[in-house]
Scaffold this motif. Structure first.
Motif, mmCIF file in Angstrom:
data_model
loop_
_atom_site.group_PDB
_atom_site.id
_atom_site.type_symbol
_atom_site.label_atom_id
_atom_site.label_comp_id
_atom_site.label_asym_id
_atom_site.label_seq_id
_atom_site.Cartn_x
_atom_site.Cartn_y
_atom_site.Cartn_z
ATOM 1 N N PHE A 1 -85.508 103.121 -5.981
ATOM 2 C CA PHE A 1 -84.595 103.428 -4.868
ATOM 3 C C PHE A 1 -84.845 102.463 -3.710
ATOM 4 C CE2 PHE A 1 -83.768 107.400 -7.083
ATOM 5 C CZ PHE A 1 -82.447 107.654 -6.742
ATOM 6 N N LEU A 2 -86.128 102.212 -3.434
ATOM 7 C CA LEU A 2 -86.487 101.336 -2.310
ATOM 8 C C LEU A 2 -85.900 99.933 -2.505
ATOM 9 C CD1 LEU A 2 -88.342 101.154 0.269
ATOM 10 C CD2 LEU A 2 -90.047 100.157 -1.240
ATOM 11 N N GLY B 1 -84.246 110.688 2.470
ATOM 12 C CA GLY B 1 -83.156 110.899 1.517
ATOM 13 C C GLY B 1 -83.524 111.975 0.505
ATOM 14 N N ALA B 2 -84.758 111.931 0.021
ATOM 15 C CA ALA B 2 -85.218 112.934 -0.952
ATOM 16 C C ALA B 2 -85.402 114.288 -0.266
ATOM 17 C CB ALA B 2 -86.536 112.477 -1.584
ATOM 18 N N ALA B 3 -86.003 114.269 0.921
ATOM 19 C CA ALA B 3 -86.323 115.526 1.625
ATOM 20 C C ALA B 3 -85.076 116.353 1.929
ATOM 21 C CB ALA B 3 -87.074 115.211 2.925
ATOM 22 N N ASN B 4 -83.922 115.693 2.116
ATOM 23 C CA ASN B 4 -82.692 116.428 2.449
ATOM 24 C C ASN B 4 -82.359 117.504 1.410
ATOM 25 O OD1 ASN B 4 -82.063 115.216 4.892
ATOM 26 N ND2 ASN B 4 -80.937 113.543 3.936
ATOM 27 N N LEU C 1 -77.560 103.617 6.678
ATOM 28 C CA LEU C 1 -78.692 104.341 6.070
ATOM 29 C C LEU C 1 -78.115 105.018 4.825
ATOM 30 C CD1 LEU C 1 -79.718 105.796 9.508
ATOM 31 C CD2 LEU C 1 -81.310 104.445 8.167
ATOM 32 N N PRO C 2 -77.837 104.246 3.785
ATOM 33 C CA PRO C 2 -76.971 104.742 2.706
ATOM 34 C C PRO C 2 -77.459 106.024 2.020
ATOM 35 C CG PRO C 2 -77.253 102.368 2.549
ATOM 36 C CD PRO C 2 -78.196 102.829 3.602
ATOM 37 N N LEU C 3 -78.686 106.021 1.529
ATOM 38 C CA LEU C 3 -79.162 107.207 0.788
ATOM 39 C C LEU C 3 -79.381 108.379 1.745
ATOM 40 C CD1 LEU C 3 -80.185 108.216 -2.062
ATOM 41 C CD2 LEU C 3 -82.486 107.802 -1.173
ATOM 42 N N LEU C 4 -79.987 108.087 2.887
ATOM 43 C CA LEU C 4 -80.326 109.147 3.838
ATOM 44 C C LEU C 4 -79.076 109.879 4.339
ATOM 45 C CD1 LEU C 4 -82.824 108.704 6.776
ATOM 46 C CD2 LEU C 4 -80.773 110.042 7.007
ATOM 47 N N LEU C 5 -78.050 109.113 4.747
ATOM 48 C CA LEU C 5 -76.861 109.753 5.333
ATOM 49 C C LEU C 5 -75.989 110.404 4.262
ATOM 50 C CD1 LEU C 5 -75.962 107.203 8.139
ATOM 51 C CD2 LEU C 5 -76.983 109.462 8.392
ATOM 52 N N MET C 6 -76.040 109.894 3.040
ATOM 53 C CA MET C 6 -75.268 110.502 1.953
ATOM 54 C C MET C 6 -75.921 111.835 1.544
ATOM 55 S SD MET C 6 -75.432 110.735 -1.620
ATOM 56 C CE MET C 6 -76.488 109.402 -2.150
ATOM 57 N N THR D 1 -72.811 99.111 0.081
ATOM 58 C CA THR D 1 -74.089 99.666 -0.385
ATOM 59 C C THR D 1 -73.879 100.695 -1.501
ATOM 60 O OG1 THR D 1 -73.911 101.279 1.409
ATOM 61 C CG2 THR D 1 -75.300 99.354 1.829
ATOM 62 N N PRO D 2 -73.452 100.228 -2.681
ATOM 63 C CA PRO D 2 -73.116 101.178 -3.741
ATOM 64 C C PRO D 2 -74.315 101.657 -4.566
ATOM 65 C CG PRO D 2 -72.657 98.939 -4.450
ATOM 66 C CD PRO D 2 -73.140 98.831 -3.032
ATOM 67 N N SER D 3 -75.488 101.032 -4.432
ATOM 68 C CA SER D 3 -76.506 101.154 -5.477
ATOM 69 C C SER D 3 -77.256 102.492 -5.516
ATOM 70 C CB SER D 3 -77.506 100.008 -5.365
ATOM 71 O OG SER D 3 -76.809 98.789 -5.491
ATOM 72 N N THR D 4 -77.797 102.943 -4.357
ATOM 73 C CA THR D 4 -78.646 104.144 -4.441
ATOM 74 C C THR D 4 -77.812 105.392 -4.759
ATOM 75 O OG1 THR D 4 -78.603 104.223 -2.010
ATOM 76 C CG2 THR D 4 -80.607 103.378 -3.047
#
Ligand code: NAD
Length: 486
Positions: free
Chosen positions: A84-85, A107-110, A156-161, A183-186
């Motif tokens: 992911f990083l 992102g995971a903690a959400n 902040l793609p993963l975090l905000l999604m 930023t399609p990847s994560t």
């Protein structure tokens, strides 16, 4: 070359129309992958899959089991942390040191935070007197809203999604995510983790593409969705509101900002400089909560400005995986043109450039990237475009003030109302100013410190609604009342 596909009903699929677009590294300007662009057909398929999942295994799943799956999902992201990083850093160019501490763990903690929260939320009940004396019992029930369209940005793609997908799934909804084309990847990688941990097919779907006349518009104007949660520019929010109006959809909007920092002469200078450095320059200034207007009480103006300048000039621009790097590039050449346009405009509007103001020379492959210098201005008029518009780059304007009332008036002289930072060691002033500044979140002697149980959102042009903690339930559930005549 990496190929990024849609994730629909638990499967990775390409576009029927064969359309793709380039995924470009913002650090080098080189193409690093191809991404499938969804047409109406893929969006229809994703909406059908999400609707079917609502009444399938997911809809019937006991709450405790759903929450356990969301915990497994967070663990699944952490188990593939390095993948992911790397994916996030390659798409955005941001330093690994930042993404390692912010984007991926949060992102995971959400998923865990909202799973734990939803399990413990009570609803209200009322006893009503009736003429026959028997009374009636009213109680509230929260039901999932249904199929949620999630449209997310690139900063902040993963975090905000996951800040949206976490509460959506915890509340029992299904989702279709349209990540930023940059930023399609994560978002796509998360599909693999969904399958690995056993999230039922159709609960989490991803369609790729752009906004107008592409996946974003097809999704947000689709008849089959029940709500739209969007983070991005205010202008885009207005377009989505219009496109979704025909079908009367609940929307939750987290939009732009032009956030002030108020630095009082009684502040702890060290803390105020360090905090303003972060709030102006972190993530190359591409944080919605970032500071672009700094107001400093006149007696400490010169010293504060000199220290901020020193800090900005010490920033190290470089590759994401260089441990020395403290600042990456902007997200794209297009955004670089926009930010450099504001750098030129600031000078045309009469600014004094304290530091920066242009494009740095970068070595080797990095020469083709979207780099800009961290920039500080003084001397702009309060109605200058560079003071009114959100620039979304590593830049700020510093202006002196003479009284608390003036500072508050300057802070509130904006169409936006997302965030503010106040730097003072005077507790009375801190509370007074915090109450008077028009912003959804006000920090005192800190910045970006977030307790995820608290409401988050903006006033004015900065958004509609609040997410975070129990406030997320207002959007992600339908609250209904049951009235039982006894
Ligand atoms: P953007 O509005 O350009 O794009 C956001 C998303 O909307 C992307 O996925 C894009 O493809 C999609 N989109 C664009 N036009 C669309 C349309 N007509 N219909 C449907 N979808 C459409 O925003 P961005 O440039 O990705 O992100 C930066 C902006 O986001 C800044 O303004 C920043 O302040 C804001 N932001 C706000 C918050 C917050 O919490 N308030 C957080 C992060 C970013």
């Amino acid at each position: 070359m990496k190929e990024t596909k849609h994730f629909i009903n638990g499967e990775f699929v390409g576009s029927a129309n064969g359309r793709t677009f380039a995924n470009t590294s913002p650090a080098t300007g080189q193409q690093i992958g191809i991404v499938h662009e969804a047409g109406r057909e893929e969006v229809d398929q994703a909406v059908s899959a999400a609707r079917a999942a609502l009444t399938g295994d997911w809809g019937r799943m006991p709450v405790a089991e759903r929450m356990a799956l969301l915990h497994k999902l967070a663990d699944g992201i952490n188990a593939r942390f390095d993948e992911f990083l790397e994916a996030e850093c390659l798409d955005t160019g941001k330093p690994a040191s930042l993404a390692r501490h912010v984007d991926i763990p949060r992102g995971a903690a959400n998923f865990k935070i909202f799973a734990d929260l939803v399990k413990n939320v009570p609803t209200e009940s009322f006893m009503l007197d009736t003429p026959d004396g028997a009374g009636a019992l009213n109680y509230a029930l929260r039901k999932p809203k249904g199929v949620i369209a999630v449209v997310s940005p690139w900063n902040l793609p993963l975090l905000l999604m996951t800040w949206k997908v976490g509460p959506a799934l915890a509340c029992g909804n299904t989702v279709i995510v349209k990540p930023s084309e940059e930023t399609p990847s994560t978002t796509t990688l998360l599909g693999e983790v969904m399958n690995d941990v056993g999230i039922p097919k159709g609960v989490y779907n991803v369609v790729h593409g752009f906004g107008p006349d592409s996946a974003g518009e097809f999704l947000t104007s689709h008849k089959g969705i029940d709500g739209i949660t969007f983070t991005g520019e205010t202008r885009t929010g207005a377009a989505i509101l219009k496109a979704s109006a025909d079908h009367i959809r609940h929307v939750s909007f987290e939009l732009g900002g032009k956030n002030p920092a108020l630095v009082f002469a009684d502040c702890d200078m060290e803390k105020a400089v360090e905090g303003t450095m972060r709030s102006a320059f972190a993530n190359c200034g591409q944080v919605c909560l970032g500071t672009e207007r700094v107001y400093v009480e006149r007696p400490i103006f010169d010293e504060f400005l000199a220290r901020l300048k020193r800090g900005a000039e010490h920033m190290k621009l470089g590759a994401w995986n260089d441990p020395e790097t403290s600042m990456g590039p902007l997200i794209s050449k297009e955004h670089q043109r926009k930010v450099l346009g504001y750098y030129d405009k600031a000078v045309a509007e009469g600014a004094t450039v304290v530091t920066g103001g242009g494009e740095p020379e970068m070595p080797g492959d990095l020469a083709g990237g979207a780099w800009v210098q961290p920039t500080i201005w003084t001397g702009l008029a309060d109605d200058a475009e560079c003071i009114r518009d959100e620039i979304f780059g590593p830049c700020c304007h510093v202006r002196p003030f003479d009284s608390e009332d003036e500072a508050v008036a300057l802070a509130n002289d904006t169409d936006y109302g997302l965030a503010a930072a106040i730097w003072t060691e005077n507790a009375g002033r801190a509370h007074r100013v915090a109450a008077n500044v028009n912003a959804g979140i006000v920090w005192v002697n800190s910045w970006f410190l977030r307790d995820l149980r608290t409401p988050f959102g903006g006033m004015g042009a900065s958004g509609i609604g609040r997410e975070g903690g129990v406030h997320s339930l207002e959007f992600y559930t339908e609250l209904k009342n049951v009235c039982v005549k006894l």
